[in-house]
Write an enzyme that holds these catalytic residues in place. Structure first.
Site, PDB file in Angstrom:
ATOM      1  N   ASN A  69      59.319  18.956  14.878  1.00 17.52           N
ATOM      2  CA  ASN A  69      59.790  17.792  14.126  1.00 17.52           C
ATOM      3  C   ASN A  69      58.826  17.346  13.036  1.00 17.52           C
ATOM      4  O   ASN A  69      59.217  17.163  11.882  1.00 17.52           O
ATOM      5  CB  ASN A  69      60.037  16.630  15.098  1.00 17.52           C
TER       6      ASN A  69
ATOM      7  N   THR B 192      47.272  15.456  13.081  1.00 17.03           N
ATOM      8  CA  THR B 192      48.014  14.291  13.570  1.00 17.03           C
ATOM      9  C   THR B 192      48.700  14.624  14.895  1.00 17.03           C
ATOM     10  O   THR B 192      49.604  13.906  15.314  1.00 17.03           O
ATOM     11  CB  THR B 192      49.077  13.841  12.547  1.00 17.03           C
TER      12      THR B 192
ATOM     13  N   ARG C 168      47.241  16.104  18.505  1.00 13.96           N
ATOM     14  CA  ARG C 168      46.453  15.538  19.599  1.00 13.96           C
ATOM     15  C   ARG C 168      44.984  15.832  19.330  1.00 13.96           C
ATOM     16  O   ARG C 168      44.627  16.867  18.771  1.00 13.96           O
ATOM     17  CB  ARG C 168      46.881  16.121  20.952  1.00 13.96           C
TER      18      ARG C 168
ATOM     19  N   HIS D 257      45.106   6.827  15.539  1.00 13.39           N
ATOM     20  CA  HIS D 257      46.336   7.351  16.152  1.00 13.39           C
ATOM     21  C   HIS D 257      47.545   6.480  15.782  1.00 13.39           C
ATOM     22  O   HIS D 257      48.301   6.015  16.637  1.00 13.39           O
ATOM     23  CB  HIS D 257      46.182   7.416  17.673  1.00 13.39           C
ATOM     24  N   ILE D 258      47.719   6.313  14.480  1.00 16.19           N
ATOM     25  CA  ILE D 258      48.792   5.445  13.979  1.00 16.19           C
ATOM     26  C   ILE D 258      49.814   6.179  13.128  1.00 16.19           C
ATOM     27  O   ILE D 258      50.745   5.557  12.598  1.00 16.19           O
ATOM     28  CB  ILE D 258      48.214   4.261  13.156  1.00 16.19           C
TER      29      ILE D 258
ATOM     30  N   GLU E 172      39.507  10.027  22.231  1.00  8.48           N
ATOM     31  CA  GLU E 172      40.499   9.070  22.743  1.00  8.48           C
ATOM     32  C   GLU E 172      40.665   9.188  24.250  1.00  8.48           C
ATOM     33  O   GLU E 172      40.572  10.274  24.817  1.00  8.48           O
ATOM     34  CB  GLU E 172      41.874   9.354  22.112  1.00  8.48           C
TER      35      GLU E 172
END
Length: 308
Positions: free
Chosen positions: A149, A226, A228, A284-285, A257
């Site tokens: 995606n 973007t 992981r 992580h936005i 993270e």
């Protein structure tokens, strides 16, 4: 149908459940142990990353028919065990693909146009034009690793930039067109100026970018991630930046993270990355937009209604 929701979701998702007469319990604070004591009461579960849905959890979910991920990454769910127990697992990744693609493009432009570096200099009243001469995306070769995606959405954004777009996906084929070319890793190593990761985290993709990956790249290159954090080894990234084999990095995720993406641990590699003016880090936005929150709700409810 009775669904337990363990993480924050948009109000639209709750409204859609009500509209479709689906019973639910919305509880975003109950501990893992407390959820275990009640999970047998539900045939549906909607999660993000707050709780680990492991084999122990699934064995106690005697009536669970499905787990819906409000978002994309499925690494917090033991997919293998769920399959063994005939529990369907699905995400709503299509809902935030555009948000992620825009964010990746923004990071790339930020790096190429020296927006971050020049803006910081202006805070010190330094008006430096020639030192901030930038690059153009046109005629660059961009390698997209993972063509799901978000990878495909990013490729669509790039199509107007007159660059060469090549994509590798171990589990997908038949997506080539006049502009986007299917590729193998050998070609990516040989040709790319920019690498963008769009893969789920798994044993296969853990530290996909490591010292061996960097050594195989024929040209110095930029890295975008973007997907992981643990797809990219910070140790290898820092070494690549210091040797100038990696020219810059745009990172929305980082291996520091925690599992729920709510905090980070600080170490020497992170401190080095934060000190670099050719590294952009965001918390992580990439997939978090006001629009994507609504889209995630509609994508997920459609999948749930198929099971009703």
């Amino acid at each position: 149908m009775n669904i337990l929701i363990t993480d924050l979701v948009d109000d639209l998702f709750i409204d859609l459940l009500k509209e479709n007469n689906i019973k639910y319990k919305y509880d975003t604070t109950t501990s893992y142990e407390e959820v275990l004591r009640q999970i047998h009461l539900f045939d549906g579960l909607v999660v993000r990353n707050r709780l680990k849905i492991d084999a122990n959890f699934l064995n106690k979910a005697k009536n669970l028919k499905f787990i819906g991920r409000y978002g994309s990454g499925m690494e917090s769910i033991d997919i293998g065990k769920a399959s063994e127990l005939n529990i369907q697992c699905f995400n709503s990744a299509a809902g935030n693909a555009n948000a992620v693609a825009e964010h990746v493009l923004g990071m790339l432009l930020y790096l190429f146009k020296n927006i971050h570096k020049s803006s910081l200099k202006l805070h010190d009243l330094k008006w430096e034009r020639e030192l901030n001469r930038g690059l153009e995306i046109e005629n660059k070769t961009i390698g997209i690793i993972g063509f799901g995606n978000t990878g495909s959405a990013f490729a669509e954004k790039l199509m107007k930039f007159k660059c060469e777009i090549i994509a590798y996906d171990k589990y997908k084929s038949g997506f080539q067109n006049d502009i986007i070319k299917e590729s193998d890793m050998k070609t990516i190593y040989e040709k790319c100026d920019i690498i963008s990761f769009h893969v789920p985290l798994s044993q296969e993709t853990n530290y996909f970018l490591n010292s061996e990956f960097i050594s195989k790249m024929k040209k110095p290159f930029y890295i975008l991630n973007t997907s992981r954090g643990k797809v990219v080894s910070n140790k290898a990234l820092v070494a690549g930046l210091k040797s100038n084999k990696i020219l810059g990095a745009g990172l929305d995720v980082i291996e520091n993270e925690n599992s729920s993406f709510s905090n980070i641990t600080v170490d020497k590699n992170l401190n080095y990355l934060l000190s670099c003016d050719n590294v952009i880090l965001t918390p992580h936005i990439a997939g978090l937009s006001k629009e994507s929150n609504k889209k995630l709700s509609t994508v997920l409810i459609d999948k749930i209604l198929e099971l009703k």
